[in-house]
Design a protein around this motif. Structure first.
Motif, PDB file in Angstrom:
ATOM      1  N   LEU A  76       0.817  -1.216   0.000  1.00 34.98           N
ATOM      2  CA  LEU A  76       0.000   0.000   0.000  1.00 34.98           C
ATOM      3  C   LEU A  76       0.849   1.264   0.000  1.00 34.98           C
ATOM      4  O   LEU A  76       0.425   2.313  -0.481  1.00 34.98           O
ATOM      5  N   TRP A  77       2.064   1.180   0.548  1.00 35.72           N
ATOM      6  CA  TRP A  77       2.963   2.331   0.582  1.00 35.72           C
ATOM      7  C   TRP A  77       3.239   2.858  -0.833  1.00 35.72           C
ATOM      8  O   TRP A  77       3.543   4.034  -1.020  1.00 35.72           O
ATOM      9  N   GLN A  78       3.126   1.992  -1.845  1.00 31.43           N
ATOM     10  CA  GLN A  78       3.433   2.415  -3.215  1.00 31.43           C
ATOM     11  C   GLN A  78       2.509   3.526  -3.701  1.00 31.43           C
ATOM     12  O   GLN A  78       2.865   4.279  -4.598  1.00 31.43           O
TER      13      GLN A  78
ATOM     14  N   ARG B  88       1.886   6.145  -2.168  1.00 33.54           N
ATOM     15  CA  ARG B  88       2.446   7.439  -1.756  1.00 33.54           C
ATOM     16  C   ARG B  88       3.867   7.639  -2.297  1.00 33.54           C
ATOM     17  O   ARG B  88       4.585   8.530  -1.872  1.00 33.54           O
ATOM     18  N   ALA B  89       4.283   6.802  -3.238  1.00 35.56           N
ATOM     19  CA  ALA B  89       5.640   6.871  -3.775  1.00 35.56           C
ATOM     20  C   ALA B  89       5.874   8.152  -4.575  1.00 35.56           C
ATOM     21  O   ALA B  89       5.053   8.543  -5.398  1.00 35.56           O
ATOM     22  N   ALA B  90       7.013   8.780  -4.325  1.00 38.00           N
ATOM     23  CA  ALA B  90       7.376  10.010  -5.036  1.00 38.00           C
ATOM     24  C   ALA B  90       7.708   9.738  -6.503  1.00 38.00           C
ATOM     25  O   ALA B  90       7.733  10.666  -7.310  1.00 38.00           O
ATOM     26  N   CYS B  91       7.969   8.482  -6.858  1.00 33.61           N
ATOM     27  CA  CYS B  91       8.353   8.156  -8.232  1.00 33.61           C
ATOM     28  C   CYS B  91       7.155   7.837  -9.116  1.00 33.61           C
ATOM     29  O   CYS B  91       7.324   7.508 -10.295  1.00 33.61           O
ATOM     30  N   ARG B  92       5.954   7.935  -8.584  1.00 32.28           N
ATOM     31  CA  ARG B  92       4.776   7.701  -9.426  1.00 32.28           C
ATOM     32  C   ARG B  92       4.666   8.838 -10.432  1.00 32.28           C
ATOM     33  O   ARG B  92       4.922   9.984 -10.105  1.00 32.28           O
TER      34      ARG B  92
ATOM     35  N   ILE C  67      13.085   6.962 -15.187  1.00 33.89           N
ATOM     36  CA  ILE C  67      14.498   7.128 -14.822  1.00 33.89           C
ATOM     37  C   ILE C  67      14.934   6.156 -13.729  1.00 33.89           C
ATOM     38  O   ILE C  67      16.117   6.046 -13.438  1.00 33.89           O
ATOM     39  N   PHE C  68      14.013   5.426 -13.157  1.00 29.74           N
ATOM     40  CA  PHE C  68      14.355   4.475 -12.100  1.00 29.74           C
ATOM     41  C   PHE C  68      14.823   3.135 -12.650  1.00 29.74           C
ATOM     42  O   PHE C  68      15.294   2.291 -11.900  1.00 29.74           O
ATOM     43  N   PHE C  69      14.692   2.958 -13.961  1.00 32.41           N
ATOM     44  CA  PHE C  69      15.083   1.691 -14.583  1.00 32.41           C
ATOM     45  C   PHE C  69      15.925   1.949 -15.830  1.00 32.41           C
ATOM     46  O   PHE C  69      15.756   2.978 -16.488  1.00 32.41           O
TER      47      PHE C  69
ATOM     48  N   GLU D 145      17.807  11.433  -6.096  1.00 34.09           N
ATOM     49  CA  GLU D 145      17.347  12.731  -5.576  1.00 34.09           C
ATOM     50  C   GLU D 145      15.855  12.674  -5.261  1.00 34.09           C
ATOM     51  O   GLU D 145      15.400  13.219  -4.259  1.00 34.09           O
ATOM     52  N   ILE D 146      15.092  12.031  -6.130  1.00 31.04           N
ATOM     53  CA  ILE D 146      13.649  11.884  -5.885  1.00 31.04           C
ATOM     54  C   ILE D 146      13.432  10.996  -4.660  1.00 31.04           C
ATOM     55  O   ILE D 146      12.626  11.304  -3.781  1.00 31.04           O
ATOM     56  N   CYS D 147      14.185   9.911  -4.569  1.00 30.34           N
ATOM     57  CA  CYS D 147      14.063   9.011  -3.419  1.00 30.34           C
ATOM     58  C   CYS D 147      14.356   9.743  -2.107  1.00 30.34           C
ATOM     59  O   CYS D 147      13.712   9.470  -1.084  1.00 30.34           O
ATOM     60  N   SER D 148      15.317  10.669  -2.140  1.00 32.20           N
ATOM     61  CA  SER D 148      15.755  11.308  -0.891  1.00 32.20           C
ATOM     62  C   SER D 148      14.636  12.089  -0.209  1.00 32.20           C
ATOM     63  O   SER D 148      14.700  12.321   1.001  1.00 32.20           O
ATOM     64  N   SER D 149      13.629  12.504  -0.959  1.00 35.21           N
ATOM     65  CA  SER D 149      12.515  13.226  -0.331  1.00 35.21           C
ATOM     66  C   SER D 149      11.217  12.409  -0.358  1.00 35.21           C
ATOM     67  O   SER D 149      10.135  12.943  -0.114  1.00 35.21           O
ATOM     68  N   CYS D 150      11.340  11.127  -0.647  1.00 32.09           N
ATOM     69  CA  CYS D 150      10.159  10.275  -0.742  1.00 32.09           C
ATOM     70  C   CYS D 150       9.654   9.886   0.660  1.00 32.09           C
ATOM     71  O   CYS D 150      10.448   9.447   1.501  1.00 32.09           O
ATOM     72  N   PRO D 151       8.361  10.029   0.919  1.00 30.09           N
ATOM     73  CA  PRO D 151       7.842   9.716   2.258  1.00 30.09           C
ATOM     74  C   PRO D 151       7.829   8.222   2.597  1.00 30.09           C
ATOM     75  O   PRO D 151       7.629   7.868   3.759  1.00 30.09           O
ATOM     76  N   VAL D 152       8.029   7.371   1.595  1.00 27.47           N
ATOM     77  CA  VAL D 152       7.980   5.932   1.869  1.00 27.47           C
ATOM     78  C   VAL D 152       9.313   5.244   1.563  1.00 27.47           C
ATOM     79  O   VAL D 152       9.353   4.052   1.274  1.00 27.47           O
ATOM     80  N   LEU D 153      10.403   5.995   1.650  1.00 26.63           N
ATOM     81  CA  LEU D 153      11.717   5.434   1.334  1.00 26.63           C
ATOM     82  C   LEU D 153      12.011   4.170   2.141  1.00 26.63           C
ATOM     83  O   LEU D 153      12.451   3.157   1.585  1.00 26.63           O
ATOM     84  N   ALA D 154      11.762   4.204   3.426  1.00 26.07           N
ATOM     85  CA  ALA D 154      12.076   3.044   4.273  1.00 26.07           C
ATOM     86  C   ALA D 154      11.262   1.817   3.868  1.00 26.07           C
ATOM     87  O   ALA D 154      11.797   0.704   3.783  1.00 26.07           O
ATOM     88  N   ASP D 155       9.972   2.021   3.600  1.00 26.06           N
ATOM     89  CA  ASP D 155       9.120   0.897   3.184  1.00 26.06           C
ATOM     90  C   ASP D 155       9.599   0.331   1.848  1.00 26.06           C
ATOM     91  O   ASP D 155       9.645  -0.881   1.647  1.00 26.06           O
ATOM     92  N   CYS D 156       9.941   1.231   0.944  1.00 26.77           N
ATOM     93  CA  CYS D 156      10.395   0.822  -0.388  1.00 26.77           C
ATOM     94  C   CYS D 156      11.683   0.021  -0.308  1.00 26.77           C
ATOM     95  O   CYS D 156      11.822  -1.028  -0.925  1.00 26.77           O
ATOM     96  N   ARG D 157      12.633   0.519   0.478  1.00 30.69           N
ATOM     97  CA  ARG D 157      13.923  -0.175   0.617  1.00 30.69           C
ATOM     98  C   ARG D 157      13.734  -1.550   1.253  1.00 30.69           C
ATOM     99  O   ARG D 157      14.292  -2.544   0.792  1.00 30.69           O
TER     100      ARG D 157
ATOM    101  N   GLY E  29      16.743  -1.763 -11.202  1.00 34.63           N
ATOM    102  CA  GLY E  29      16.292  -0.408 -10.939  1.00 34.63           C
ATOM    103  C   GLY E  29      16.707   0.169  -9.600  1.00 34.63           C
ATOM    104  O   GLY E  29      17.380  -0.476  -8.800  1.00 34.63           O
ATOM    105  N   ILE E  30      16.321   1.411  -9.405  1.00 38.69           N
ATOM    106  CA  ILE E  30      16.560   2.116  -8.149  1.00 38.69           C
ATOM    107  C   ILE E  30      15.334   1.929  -7.261  1.00 38.69           C
ATOM    108  O   ILE E  30      14.215   2.238  -7.665  1.00 38.69           O
ATOM    109  N   TRP E  31      15.562   1.403  -6.090  1.00 40.99           N
ATOM    110  CA  TRP E  31      14.481   1.212  -5.098  1.00 40.99           C
ATOM    111  C   TRP E  31      15.006   1.682  -3.752  1.00 40.99           C
ATOM    112  O   TRP E  31      16.121   1.310  -3.347  1.00 40.99           O
ATOM    113  N   GLY E  32      14.224   2.466  -3.061  1.00 41.20           N
ATOM    114  CA  GLY E  32      14.636   2.922  -1.742  1.00 41.20           C
ATOM    115  C   GLY E  32      15.950   3.676  -1.753  1.00 41.20           C
ATOM    116  O   GLY E  32      16.694   3.644  -0.777  1.00 41.20           O
ATOM    117  N   GLY E  33      16.241   4.349  -2.853  1.00 41.02           N
ATOM    118  CA  GLY E  33      17.466   5.140  -2.949  1.00 41.02           C
ATOM    119  C   GLY E  33      18.718   4.321  -3.199  1.00 41.02           C
ATOM    120  O   GLY E  33      19.826   4.844  -3.102  1.00 41.02           O
ATOM    121  N   LEU E  34      18.553   3.038  -3.525  1.00 37.11           N
ATOM    122  CA  LEU E  34      19.707   2.165  -3.748  1.00 37.11           C
ATOM    123  C   LEU E  34      19.680   1.555  -5.146  1.00 37.11           C
ATOM    124  O   LEU E  34      18.613   1.183  -5.637  1.00 37.11           O
TER     125      LEU E  34
HETATM  126  S1  SF4 Z   1      12.085   5.500  -2.318  1.00 36.59           S
HETATM  127 FE1  SF4 Z   1      11.071   3.955  -3.590  1.00 36.59          FE
HETATM  128  S2  SF4 Z   1       8.968   4.650  -3.767  1.00 36.59           S
HETATM  129 FE2  SF4 Z   1      10.198   6.382  -3.106  1.00 36.59          FE
HETATM  130  S3  SF4 Z   1      10.812   7.464  -4.960  1.00 36.59           S
HETATM  131 FE3  SF4 Z   1      12.441   6.014  -4.467  1.00 36.59          FE
HETATM  132  S4  SF4 Z   1      11.961   4.168  -5.642  1.00 36.59           S
HETATM  133 FE4  SF4 Z   1      10.089   5.417  -5.572  1.00 36.59          FE
END
Ligand code: SF4
Length: 84
Positions: free
Chosen positions: A9-11, A13-17, A23-25, A45-57, A68-73
């Motif tokens: 469900l956290w997806q 609120r993902a900032a990458c939607r 650019i994440f892949f 950079e988008i991940c760094s301000s994402c409210p669900v970074l921890a859930d995503c990672r 791809g890039i997930w959770g800033g990694l």
């Molecule tokens: S932390 Fe995850 S959900 Fe958030 S912007 Fe990055 S890849 Fe997307």
């Protein structure tokens, strides 16, 4: 047979939607190393301000997401963090 429940469900609120999602892949065509670095930096950079970074990672590490890039990694960074 057991089915593992994974909360995604956290997806919602993902900032990458939206339009920046590509650019994440990696692109389907060849990507230069410098282009990859720039794309990954922009994604992070988008991940760094994402409210669900921890859930995503946590999710990406849990399912051992390979692309791809997930959770800033990046993929390689997730392998190091996850030990796989
Ligand atoms: S932390 Fe995850 S959900 Fe958030 S912007 Fe990055 S890849 Fe997307």
């Amino acid at each position: 047979m057991s089915v593992q429940h994974v909360d995604v469900l956290w997806q919602q609120r993902a900032a990458c939607r939206g339009p920046n999602h590509d650019i994440f892949f990696p692109p389907s065509q060849m990507e230069r190393r410098s282009e990859k670095r720039l794309r990954e930096r922009r994604a992070k950079e988008i991940c760094s301000s994402c409210p669900v970074l921890a859930d995503c990672r946590t999710y990406a590490l849990q399912i051992r997401e390979q692309h791809g890039i997930w959770g800033g990694l990046t993929e390689g960074e997730r392998r190091l963090v996850g030990g796989w």
